[in-house]
Structures are given as structure tokens and as C-alpha cells.
Design an enzyme around this catalytic site. Sequence first.
Site, PDB file in Angstrom:
ATOM      1  CG  ASP A  24      -2.085   0.945   1.094  1.00  0.00           C
ATOM      2  OD1 ASP A  24      -2.414   1.335  -0.049  1.00  0.00           O
ATOM      3  OD2 ASP A  24      -2.671   1.322   2.122  1.00  0.00           O
ATOM      4  CG  ASN A  26       2.211   1.603  -5.042  1.00  0.00           C
ATOM      5  OD1 ASN A  26       3.038   1.358  -4.174  1.00  0.00           O
ATOM      6  ND2 ASN A  26       1.767   0.702  -5.897  1.00  0.00           N
ATOM      7  NE  ARG A  28      -1.380   6.475   1.480  1.00  0.00           N
ATOM      8  CZ  ARG A  28      -1.578   5.509   2.374  1.00  0.00           C
ATOM      9  NH1 ARG A  28      -1.322   5.720   3.650  1.00  0.00           N
ATOM     10  NH2 ARG A  28      -2.042   4.338   1.978  1.00  0.00           N
ATOM     11  CD1 TRP A  29       7.732   7.059  -2.055  1.00  0.00           C
ATOM     12  CD2 TRP A  29       7.209   7.129  -4.249  1.00  0.00           C
ATOM     13  NE1 TRP A  29       8.891   7.277  -2.762  1.00  0.00           N
ATOM     14  CE2 TRP A  29       8.602   7.334  -4.113  1.00  0.00           C
ATOM     15  CE3 TRP A  29       6.649   7.141  -5.524  1.00  0.00           C
ATOM     16  CZ2 TRP A  29       9.445   7.533  -5.196  1.00  0.00           C
ATOM     17  CZ3 TRP A  29       7.484   7.349  -6.608  1.00  0.00           C
ATOM     18  CH2 TRP A  29       8.869   7.543  -6.435  1.00  0.00           C
ATOM     19  CG  ASN A  72      -7.510  -1.876  -5.680  1.00  0.00           C
ATOM     20  OD1 ASN A  72      -6.578  -2.631  -5.456  1.00  0.00           O
ATOM     21  ND2 ASN A  72      -7.875  -0.958  -4.795  1.00  0.00           N
ATOM     22  NE  ARG A  75      -7.398   2.242  -5.847  1.00  0.00           N
ATOM     23  CZ  ARG A  75      -6.222   2.275  -5.253  1.00  0.00           C
ATOM     24  NH1 ARG A  75      -5.155   2.624  -5.935  1.00  0.00           N
ATOM     25  NH2 ARG A  75      -6.105   1.970  -3.978  1.00  0.00           N
ATOM     26  NE  ARG A 198      -8.072   0.642   5.202  1.00  0.00           N
ATOM     27  CZ  ARG A 198      -7.588   1.861   5.298  1.00  0.00           C
ATOM     28  NH1 ARG A 198      -7.739   2.545   6.414  1.00  0.00           N
ATOM     29  NH2 ARG A 198      -6.917   2.403   4.291  1.00  0.00           N
ATOM     30  CD  GLU A 211       2.575 -13.519  15.506  1.00  0.00           C
ATOM     31  OE1 GLU A 211       2.634 -12.368  15.971  1.00  0.00           O
ATOM     32  OE2 GLU A 211       2.028 -14.469  16.101  1.00  0.00           O
TER      33      GLU A 211
HETATM   34  C1  IPE Z   1      -5.333  -2.698  -0.562  1.00  0.00           C
HETATM   35  O1  IPE Z   1      -5.006  -1.361  -0.709  1.00  0.00           O
HETATM   36  C2  IPE Z   1      -5.290  -3.394  -1.888  1.00  0.00           C
HETATM   37  C3  IPE Z   1      -3.972  -3.591  -2.446  1.00  0.00           C
HETATM   38  C4  IPE Z   1      -2.835  -3.330  -1.845  1.00  0.00           C
HETATM   39  C5  IPE Z   1      -3.935  -4.174  -3.751  1.00  0.00           C
HETATM   40  P1  IPE Z   1      -6.135  -0.248  -0.889  1.00  0.00           P
HETATM   41  O2  IPE Z   1      -5.436   1.053  -0.981  1.00  0.00           O
HETATM   42  O3  IPE Z   1      -7.033  -0.612  -2.018  1.00  0.00           O
HETATM   43  O4  IPE Z   1      -6.964  -0.396   0.457  1.00  0.00           O
HETATM   44  P2  IPE Z   1      -7.856   0.654   1.248  1.00  0.00           P
HETATM   45  O5  IPE Z   1      -8.861   1.191   0.286  1.00  0.00           O
HETATM   46  O6  IPE Z   1      -6.926   1.724   1.743  1.00  0.00           O
HETATM   47  O7  IPE Z   1      -8.438  -0.119   2.384  1.00  0.00           O
HETATM   48  C1  IPE Z   2      -1.337   0.378  -3.479  1.00  0.00           C
HETATM   49  O1  IPE Z   2      -1.140   1.749  -3.507  1.00  0.00           O
HETATM   50  C2  IPE Z   2      -1.498  -0.221  -4.854  1.00  0.00           C
HETATM   51  C3  IPE Z   2      -2.868  -0.636  -5.186  1.00  0.00           C
HETATM   52  C4  IPE Z   2      -3.877  -0.641  -4.357  1.00  0.00           C
HETATM   53  C5  IPE Z   2      -3.104  -1.076  -6.549  1.00  0.00           C
HETATM   54  P1  IPE Z   2      -2.362   2.757  -3.520  1.00  0.00           P
HETATM   55  O2  IPE Z   2      -2.712   3.087  -4.931  1.00  0.00           O
HETATM   56  O3  IPE Z   2      -3.488   2.241  -2.689  1.00  0.00           O
HETATM   57  O4  IPE Z   2      -1.715   4.031  -2.830  1.00  0.00           O
HETATM   58  P2  IPE Z   2      -2.385   4.961  -1.730  1.00  0.00           P
HETATM   59  O5  IPE Z   2      -2.814   4.075  -0.604  1.00  0.00           O
HETATM   60  O6  IPE Z   2      -3.529   5.639  -2.388  1.00  0.00           O
HETATM   61  O7  IPE Z   2      -1.293   5.885  -1.309  1.00  0.00           O
HETATM   62 MG    MG Z   3      -4.033   2.410  -0.749  1.00  0.00          MG
END
Ligand code: IPE
Ligand code: IPE
Ligand code: MG
Length: 263
Positions: A24, A26, A28-29, A72, A75, A198, A211
Amino acid sequence: MARPKIERPDFGGPFPEHIAVIMDGNGRWARGQGLRRVLGHSEGVHSVREITTECARMGVKSLTLYAFSVENFKRPKAEVGFLMRLLSKFLVDERPTLMNNGVRLRAIGRLEELPKNALAALRETERLTERNDGMLLRLALAYGARAELADGLRRFARDLAAGRVREQDIDDETLRGYLYDPHTPDPDLLIRTAGELRVSNFLLWQISYSEIYVAKECWPQFRRPQLLAALEDYARRVRKFGGLVNDAPAPKPDTTRSGMRAR
Ligand code: IPE
Ligand code: IPE
Ligand code: MG
């Protein structure tokens, strides 16, 4: 080409055989770097390569990466399209790295929901790597734990109606048989990056006694040093599975008058 030899770090405690990762952060980075969200996904691929290679070289038996959840798909179309193109490219580009490290690739999820070319690249990479005898890399794609249970229940209902399974035979293991990949043991260690507390519909049945380790770094920043920190932390865990460990007699409670007063 000879496979790199297994070099397992020793932190003086248990080492996980199966690691599962919720990759998780990507977006935000990328935002933090002043970049478009999707560029975080491209950068995340470098972490996937490094963590897969490191785990394989450390002798981890299975690594399950949560790459795309069934949720996802909600999105924006452009982001989903970007991720699917990135997936297809990854599945082709990584073949030499997977082969050189003896990694077998397998996917879990509602794979029929993936675009045709991503699914074709996936099936071909699975086929090319199926005889590798090193680490199993499982990619969770179009995956949701509730969807997995619903899909399993549907198959179970059919088997019940056809008399292939009887109600009185149902137990935990029967249920496991209806999951996407029943023969891979449950994860010992579940890592989530980007500090989120989560599980986001990931392997709900299988993580019952895993764990959990949450890293503050976003996925593109999660590399060998961060993996070692997670493994060091895991080595200190005591896994009880509901039982007791170190069942030494408890110190006798102090029931003398002074003892009672002191409390
Ligand atoms: C969880 O990340 C799914 C993956 C890492 C593929 P999300 O970014 O989709 O999860 P939520 O929405 O923050 O719970
Ligand atoms: C995780 O990064 C990758 C996928 C869920 C595909 P995010 O795209 O969820 O990145 P954040 O959580 O919005 O930063
Ligand atoms: Mg995310």
C-alpha cells in the site's frame, strides 16, 4: 545460470515460511514526490522485484503479494488501465528474474475479470515458471477475500447438491479445499506498508493466526532493509495459536495481610 545460494538472515528466532504483503501507499509516495499517483505504481514494481528476489534468496517458501483488489476496479478508469498495462509488462519483463531465482508464479483472484492481454501474459508466465522448484510467488489479482469465500461457497453448493460432499463431513479443512489455492499453507507473517491498520479484504480466512507487521514506509520505499526489520520483529514473536507456551507455574499470589495492603 546457477541459482544464487540461500542465505537466510539469523535473528535468533523463527523465520516465516510464507509472507503475505499488502503493498500500500504507491499513490501517497508519488504525491509526496510531486508526481502523478500512477507513477507510484511504476516505482512500486522495483520493490516487487527486490522483495521477490530477496525472499527467494532467503529461502522463504511462499510470498503472496496483494497487487490489485476486486474493489480496486472502483478506481478511475485511467488508473485501472494504467495498472493493467503495468501488470502485463511486469509479467513479461520479470520472466528472466523469476527463472534465474527459481521462482514459480501463480495468481489468485477473479482472474477472469482481468483484461484479456493481462490474463494471457499471466497464464504464459505461470506456464514458463511452473517447473521452478524455488519460492512460490502468488499474485493476488482482482482478489477479495469475501469474493473468494463466495466463489468457494458456490462450488461447495454444487458439490453438496451432486452428493460429492456430505454435510456431516464439513470441517475447517473441507472449507480450505474451496479456497483459490488450498495447498499453500497459511501466511506466517502479514506485512502492510504505508502505516494503515487494516486488512482491506485480504486472505481473511488464511490470516487467522498470522503475525501482523505494519511498516510506516510506502510500498515504493519498502526494500531489503525494511524487509529485514520485519523479519527481525517476527523473530521475536511467540506464536501460541490459542494454546500456551512456556507454561511455567505462575508466581504464587501474595495473600498475606501486608501483601494485600501493598496492592
Ligand atoms: C489494498 O489497498 C489493496 C492492495 C494493496 C492491492 P487499498 O489502498 O485498495 O486499500 P484501502 O482502500 O486503503 O483499504
Ligand atoms: C497500493 O497503492 C497499490 C494498489 C492498491 C493497486 P495505492 O494506490 O493504494 O496508494 P495509496 O494508498 O492511495 O497511497
Ligand atoms: Mg491504498
